[in-house]
Design an enzyme around this catalytic site. Structure first.
Site, PDB file in Angstrom:
ATOM      1  N   ASP A 286      67.573  28.849 -62.847  1.00 20.12           N
ATOM      2  CA  ASP A 286      67.620  29.876 -61.811  1.00 20.12           C
ATOM      3  C   ASP A 286      67.376  29.174 -60.469  1.00 20.12           C
ATOM      4  O   ASP A 286      67.028  27.997 -60.402  1.00 20.12           O
ATOM      5  CB  ASP A 286      66.607  31.007 -62.074  1.00 20.12           C
ATOM      6  CG  ASP A 286      67.046  32.302 -61.373  1.00 20.12           C
ATOM      7  OD1 ASP A 286      67.909  32.235 -60.464  1.00 20.12           O
ATOM      8  OD2 ASP A 286      66.536  33.381 -61.714  1.00 20.12           O
TER       9      ASP A 286
HETATM   10  C1  NOJ Z   1      67.907  34.307 -58.448  1.00 16.22           C
HETATM   11  C2  NOJ Z   1      68.073  35.372 -59.486  1.00 16.22           C
HETATM   12  O1  NOJ Z   1      66.948  35.427 -60.325  1.00 16.22           O
HETATM   13  C3  NOJ Z   1      69.309  35.164 -60.344  1.00 16.22           C
HETATM   14  O2  NOJ Z   1      69.451  36.251 -61.198  1.00 16.22           O
HETATM   15  C4  NOJ Z   1      70.512  34.977 -59.479  1.00 16.22           C
HETATM   16  O3  NOJ Z   1      71.653  34.814 -60.280  1.00 16.22           O
HETATM   17  C5  NOJ Z   1      70.287  33.758 -58.600  1.00 16.22           C
HETATM   18  N1  NOJ Z   1      69.147  33.976 -57.754  1.00 16.22           N
HETATM   19  C6  NOJ Z   1      71.513  33.446 -57.740  1.00 16.22           C
HETATM   20  O4  NOJ Z   1      71.657  34.387 -56.760  1.00 16.22           O
END
Ligand code: NOJ
Length: 747
Positions: A286
């Site tokens: 993430d």
């Molecule tokens: C953080 C989020 O937790 C995730 O779900 C998302 O895909 C990413 N940022 C990218 O935006």
């Protein structure tokens, strides 16, 4: 020679030819991957494991980088996120084509509930219990996104959550692993279409692996402490279902699980995902989660963070730059073997081949196709249907709904009536060059429906937040002049979503006070609740004349709401999460254990597992949702009352529409295993069917109970069905059980 024999030989030969050619194709793809890999320097290999954010939009804490172009030209970046639109993706791909090996970039984006055409937030869509509609919504999103240069969506989010304080409940399918698994698979199939590499398919990314939805206290990014059994039984099934549906990629998560950050968690990523489950795609971290392991206190610096993540099976680093900064040194220091790097790179390259990017890096860059896909009226039509299917009718006193299209004067009041963008919900993709966003406000929807026949009066009444009541007087005046009041209240769209946990989940500001005032006029008040999560709204629940839970419905919100208000669509949605009476009941879910001192609401019983000051039951339970018509359940029949492990039971039940309107009913089947080596929940959803019945019509539907439905993870984490008695319950919600029976599983 007998004809049948010849036919058999013929089909065997055909099978051999087909399977050989599939094998040859697979083999050649693997060979192609290796042929590229053999040409790559270590630096270029590590490059494939880096994902950077494009510069104009950020969905996390940004790292400034003034040499992005140079790094892409040197083959040091494998993927970009937040880069959408044909023009923009093409321009970055051109830069990648200047690199030595010309390995194409992957473009990823959070296409969570639609792209240009926005659909209901996923929790809302889950309320439809309509797998076809959910798959179709993902299909439309993929068609638009792929036509706009994207290869990959960071969806579906399949995290089970039982805590509405957690802002990200809006992104999942709610509290139940069975419903959640079916929805996870439907979304993956929708995004990926028939085949990865088709022009209208995008790779799915199943997230967040794992248990992110169980963050302590509902506080986003918080720790998760959970037994292995709970993990396997409740939190992992939707991930497995998504994998079985063919999901190309996974994303790990921000939380630690029992003290080990998911990003550096080898048990999750190596043992379960890539080991036991045999996942062949790649795992992306993430946003920044590799570097965040330093904050967790699990590693000392970026070098250790990269070591932990790559060893644990995180293949691609989203935005933390620790792979870029430390992987090469880790290889030279012999802390990480080249085999581990090669495995991660192979996984990424394989997907680039499968998407057809090596044949044509600009395959998804076609302005005409983009224009056509983003302006396809069929997408809008589907969005309207799905939105209407997601609206939950919570209350309908005196059958005030549906409203007559001949209603003379309607007061449409509230801070969300004329809001436009609010209807889009949290995950919103800004498509460059598409300035004519299509969003039908609630006001516009009502005008479209009855603007010509009814007088529609408007007053804002108050803001979503704050304590200003100066608009109340005008709202009351408007209400007095009308036959019925529709009051649109709730949250702002950015009050649920990532990093949007709330400790108080009431309806914000003075909106419920406004309702109180409006009710003094004696007019019926229909309340629309706009939000991304289950809210606590006892006053509204107890006093409003009717309530529609409208979530955030997307582009066609206004039209869909009007369709339901005036009965062109009979509501059929059912809650995918329990709605608490109070924050004090959280976590609250229907499939709880009985305990040794089973809870009741009987205040005279002391020493039982209940609250002294509050009911133990939710305000609205899992599976709840009303219709404009009535359904009667009868003739529950089981084909057998005793089965062996190898046998199954056919269950049939007759549903009759005894009301005035045609409508859909979600018939739910729950089981309870009365005695288990691990105590079993008081009920578990094991099947459901959504059926349409004309007024006066009856249908008999069938369910099948087999060993799979009776099994659970025992103490050794083996998936077993234990002999004994089972209760079978069929109903219209998890509490509104209409018919019961029981059966026995014998050895
Ligand atoms: C953080 C989020 O937790 C995730 O779900 C998302 O895909 C990413 N940022 C990218 O935006």
């Amino acid at each position: 020679m007998p004809r049948k024999f010849l036919q058999l030989v013929g089909s065997c030969l055909l099978f051999l030819i087909v399977s050989n050619s599939i094998f040859a194709q697979k083999k050649s793809l693997a060979q192609k991957v290796d042929s590229v890999l053999h040409l790559m320097t270590l630096d270029e290999k590590i490059g494939q494991l880096n994902q950077y954010n494009d510069d104009h939009v950020a969905t996390g804490p940004i790292t400034l980088d003034n040499d992005k172009i140079g790094q892409i030209k040197r083959g040091q970046v494998g993927s970009l996120l937040n880069c959408v639109g044909v023009a923009r993706t093409r321009s970055w791909q051109k830069v990648a084509m200047q690199s030595r090996l010309k390995i194409p970039l992957l473009f990823g984006q959070d296409v969570v509930h639609g792209y240009k055409t926005t659909f209901p937030i996923p929790l809302g869509e889950a309320a439809s219990w309509d797998l076809e509609a959910i798959q179709q919504s993902a299909r439309v999103a993929a068609t638009e996104a792929s036509a706009s240069g994207l290869h990959w969506t960071f969806a579906p989010m399949v995290d089970i959550s039982r805590d509405p304080r957690w802002g990200r409940v809006m992104e999942g399918a709610g509290e139940d692993p069975y419903l959640g698994s079916l929805i996870a698979a439907a979304r993956v199939k929708g995004f990926q279409g028939n085949h990865l590499g088709d022009l209208n398919a995008v790779m799915a990314c199943v997230k967040h692996f794992a248990a992110y939805g169980a963050a302590v206290g509902g506080r986003d990014y918080n720790s998760v402490d959970m037994s292995d059994r709970m993990l396997w039984e409740t939190y992992l099934p939707p991930f497995k279902a998504a994998l079985d549906a063919g999901a190309a990629t996974f994303m790990n998560s921000f939380n630690d699980l029992n003290g080990v950050p998911a990003t550096g968690n080898a048990y999750l990523q190596r043992t379960i995902l890539k080991g036991k489950w045999g996942f062949k795609g790649f795992v992306v971290s993430d946003w920044g989660s590799i570097g965040e392991m330093i904050n967790h206190g699990n590693v000392k610096d970026g070098y250790e963070a990269a070591l932990s993540a790559i060893t644990a099976g995180s293949d691609m680093d989203m935005e933390s730059r620790n792979y870029k900064n430390s992987l090469a040194k880790l290889v030279t220091d012999k802390k990480v073997s080249i085999a581990i790097i090669d495995d991660a790179v192979r996984r990424v390259l394989l997907k680039k081949f499968e998407l057809g990017l090596f044949d044509d890096p600009f395959k998804y860059c076609n302005e005409e196709r983009e224009k056509a896909a983003l302006n396809n009226p069929e997408h809008v039509r589907i969005a309207r249907t799905v939105a209407a299917k997601s609206i939950v009718l919570l209350k309908n006193e005196n059958n005030v709904l549906p409203l007559s299209k001949n209603t003379k004067t309607i007061a449409f009041i509230g801070p969300l009536v004329k809001a436009v963008k609010q209807n889009k919900g949290f995950w919103d993709v800004e498509v460059p060059g598409v300035d004519s966003e299509h969003i039908v406000s609630q006001w516009q929807g009502l005008q479209n429906k009855v603007g010509a026949t009814s007088t529609i009066l408007y007053a804002k009444g108050c803001e979503i937040e704050g304590d200003d009541k100066s608009g109340f007087a005008e709202a009351i005046e408007v209400a007095k002049q009308s036959d019925v009041v529709i009051l649109s209240i709730g949250e702002r769209r950015d009050m649920t979503g990532e990093a949007k946990s709330r400790a108080n989940i009431g309806i914000p500001g003075v909106q419920e006070d406004l309702l109180k005032e409006l009710l003094t006029t004696g007019k019926p008040v229909v309340v629309l609740i706009n939000t991304g999560r289950p809210l606590v709204f006892n006053y509204t629940a107890d006093h409003a004349t009717a309530i529609l839970y409208t979530w955030w419905l997307g582009s066609e919100a206004g039209n869909a709401i009007a369709d339901v208000l005036f009965g062109d669509v009979n509501p059929s949605a059912k809650l995918p999460m329990s709605f608490p009476v109070s924050v004090g009941q959280i976590p609250i879910y229907y499939s709880h254990f009985n305990t040794g001192r089973p809870a009741t609401d009987d205040k005279n019983r002391i020493y039982n597992s209940s609250y002294n000051d509050l009911s133990i039951f939710p305000k609205y339970e899992f599976g709840y949702g009303k219709s404009y018509t009535n359904f009667e359940y009868s003739k529950l029949l089981l084909s057998k009352k005793k089965i062996k492990q190898t046998e199954s039971i056919e269950v049939s039940v007759t549903i009759s529409n005894t009301g005035k309107y045609d409508g859909d009913e979600v018939v739910q089947l729950y089981l309870r295993d009365r005695v288990g080596s691990i105590v079993r929940p008081v009920e578990e959803l094991k099947d459901f069917k959504k059926i349409f019945l004309k007024s006066g019509e009856s249908k008999t539907i069938q369910f099948k109970i087999d060993k799979q439905k009776l099994s659970f993870y025992n103490q050794q984490l083996n998936w077993v069905a234990e002999p004994g008695d089972f209760d079978l319950m069929v109903g219209s919600s998890s509490r509104d059980i209409r018919l019961k029976d029981s059966f026995e599983l014998i050895q």
